[in-house]
Design a protein around this motif. Sequence first.
Motif, PDB file in Angstrom:
ATOM      1  N   THR A  20     -32.744 -36.808 -32.233  1.00  0.00           N
ATOM      2  CA  THR A  20     -33.702 -37.671 -32.924  1.00  0.00           C
ATOM      3  C   THR A  20     -35.024 -37.713 -32.170  1.00  0.00           C
ATOM      4  N   GLU A  21     -34.937 -37.868 -30.869  1.00  0.00           N
ATOM      5  CA  GLU A  21     -36.152 -37.892 -30.047  1.00  0.00           C
ATOM      6  C   GLU A  21     -36.897 -36.562 -30.149  1.00  0.00           C
ATOM      7  N   GLU A  22     -36.169 -35.457 -30.144  1.00  0.00           N
ATOM      8  CA  GLU A  22     -36.784 -34.137 -30.263  1.00  0.00           C
ATOM      9  C   GLU A  22     -37.578 -34.021 -31.563  1.00  0.00           C
ATOM     10  N   VAL A  23     -36.988 -34.447 -32.672  1.00  0.00           N
ATOM     11  CA  VAL A  23     -37.642 -34.339 -33.972  1.00  0.00           C
ATOM     12  C   VAL A  23     -38.860 -35.262 -34.040  1.00  0.00           C
ATOM     13  N   LEU A  24     -38.700 -36.502 -33.592  1.00  0.00           N
ATOM     14  CA  LEU A  24     -39.824 -37.443 -33.641  1.00  0.00           C
ATOM     15  C   LEU A  24     -40.966 -36.986 -32.734  1.00  0.00           C
ATOM     16  N   LEU A  25     -40.637 -36.455 -31.581  1.00  0.00           N
ATOM     17  CA  LEU A  25     -41.656 -35.949 -30.669  1.00  0.00           C
ATOM     18  C   LEU A  25     -42.369 -34.742 -31.275  1.00  0.00           C
ATOM     19  N   TRP A  26     -41.616 -33.880 -31.933  1.00  0.00           N
ATOM     20  CA  TRP A  26     -42.213 -32.712 -32.594  1.00  0.00           C
ATOM     21  C   TRP A  26     -43.229 -33.155 -33.645  1.00  0.00           C
ATOM     22  N   VAL A  27     -42.855 -34.125 -34.489  1.00  0.00           N
ATOM     23  CA  VAL A  27     -43.779 -34.605 -35.521  1.00  0.00           C
ATOM     24  C   VAL A  27     -45.015 -35.222 -34.861  1.00  0.00           C
ATOM     25  N   THR A  28     -44.800 -36.015 -33.829  1.00  0.00           N
ATOM     26  CA  THR A  28     -45.905 -36.678 -33.135  1.00  0.00           C
ATOM     27  C   THR A  28     -46.890 -35.661 -32.559  1.00  0.00           C
ATOM     28  N   LYS A  30     -47.138 -32.323 -33.422  1.00  0.00           N
ATOM     29  CA  LYS A  30     -47.640 -31.412 -34.458  1.00  0.00           C
ATOM     30  C   LYS A  30     -48.680 -32.093 -35.352  1.00  0.00           C
ATOM     31  N   TYR A  31     -48.509 -33.403 -35.555  1.00  0.00           N
ATOM     32  CA  TYR A  31     -49.386 -34.152 -36.459  1.00  0.00           C
ATOM     33  C   TYR A  31     -49.907 -35.418 -35.769  1.00  0.00           C
ATOM     34  N   PRO A  32     -50.774 -35.248 -34.789  1.00  0.00           N
ATOM     35  CA  PRO A  32     -51.260 -36.419 -34.039  1.00  0.00           C
ATOM     36  C   PRO A  32     -52.074 -37.387 -34.895  1.00  0.00           C
ATOM     37  N   ASN A  33     -52.519 -36.935 -36.068  1.00  0.00           N
ATOM     38  CA  ASN A  33     -53.274 -37.804 -36.967  1.00  0.00           C
ATOM     39  C   ASN A  33     -52.373 -38.758 -37.757  1.00  0.00           C
ATOM     40  N   LEU A  34     -51.071 -38.478 -37.801  1.00  0.00           N
ATOM     41  CA  LEU A  34     -50.157 -39.368 -38.520  1.00  0.00           C
ATOM     42  C   LEU A  34     -49.851 -40.593 -37.664  1.00  0.00           C
ATOM     43  N   MET A  35     -49.682 -41.720 -38.320  1.00  0.00           N
ATOM     44  CA  MET A  35     -49.403 -42.983 -37.641  1.00  0.00           C
ATOM     45  C   MET A  35     -47.894 -43.192 -37.556  1.00  0.00           C
ATOM     46  N   PRO A  36     -47.332 -43.206 -36.340  1.00  0.00           N
ATOM     47  CA  PRO A  36     -45.906 -43.494 -36.196  1.00  0.00           C
ATOM     48  C   PRO A  36     -45.673 -44.997 -36.319  1.00  0.00           C
ATOM     49  N   LYS A  37     -44.600 -45.380 -36.986  1.00  0.00           N
ATOM     50  CA  LYS A  37     -44.277 -46.798 -37.109  1.00  0.00           C
ATOM     51  C   LYS A  37     -42.801 -46.980 -37.412  1.00  0.00           C
ATOM     52  N   ILE A  38     -42.339 -48.177 -37.147  1.00  0.00           N
ATOM     53  CA  ILE A  38     -40.987 -48.561 -37.534  1.00  0.00           C
ATOM     54  C   ILE A  38     -41.124 -49.513 -38.724  1.00  0.00           C
ATOM     55  N   ALA A  39     -40.453 -49.185 -39.799  1.00  0.00           N
ATOM     56  CA  ALA A  39     -40.423 -50.054 -40.977  1.00  0.00           C
ATOM     57  C   ALA A  39     -39.033 -49.921 -41.583  1.00  0.00           C
ATOM     58  N   TRP A  40     -38.510 -51.016 -42.084  1.00  0.00           N
ATOM     59  CA  TRP A  40     -37.143 -51.032 -42.606  1.00  0.00           C
ATOM     60  C   TRP A  40     -36.167 -50.508 -41.553  1.00  0.00           C
ATOM     61  N   ASN A  41     -36.450 -50.818 -40.296  1.00  0.00           N
ATOM     62  CA  ASN A  41     -35.632 -50.416 -39.148  1.00  0.00           C
ATOM     63  C   ASN A  41     -35.486 -48.903 -39.010  1.00  0.00           C
ATOM     64  N   TYR A  51     -47.050 -43.549 -47.061  1.00  0.00           N
ATOM     65  CA  TYR A  51     -45.840 -42.964 -46.464  1.00  0.00           C
ATOM     66  C   TYR A  51     -45.881 -41.440 -46.568  1.00  0.00           C
ATOM     67  N   ILE A  52     -45.530 -40.773 -45.460  1.00  0.00           N
ATOM     68  CA  ILE A  52     -45.446 -39.317 -45.455  1.00  0.00           C
ATOM     69  C   ILE A  52     -44.002 -38.856 -45.271  1.00  0.00           C
TER      70      ILE A  52
END
Length: 123
Positions: A20-28, A30-41, A51-52
């Motif tokens: 999970t960390e690998e995938v989230l880090l990859w998105v972060t 690869k797409y630094p312009n996207l806003m990471p957030k936690i919603a609906w846990n 939403y993307i």
Amino acid sequence: MEVFSEYIASIDNQEHRERTEEVLLWVTRKYPNLMPKIAWNQPMFTDHGTYIIGFSVAKHHLAVAPETAGINHFSKEIAQAGYDHTKQLVRIRWDGPVDFSLLEKMIEYNMLDKADCPTFWRK
């Protein structure tokens, strides 16, 4: 990635946590312009408030949610990657590979398709 640290730490299975960390880090990265957030846990990424893509952890898979439009658009490629899916999510089994090129296509599709979307979800 700090926004996801508590979520990642809550994943009991070390292999699932690392994937999970690998995938989230990859998105972060690869797409630094996207806003990471936690919603609906769940960890997700937004662009200009819309939403993307989102992710969630299940017993047998990492769920990827590119909205129904993203799943419909890539349904053949999802099947070719060996993933099964519902109307709302794609299942990447823990014991299988992550098709990062497919993730990239889904993210970029949503970014382009929702470039002028003023709402969080498609209507």
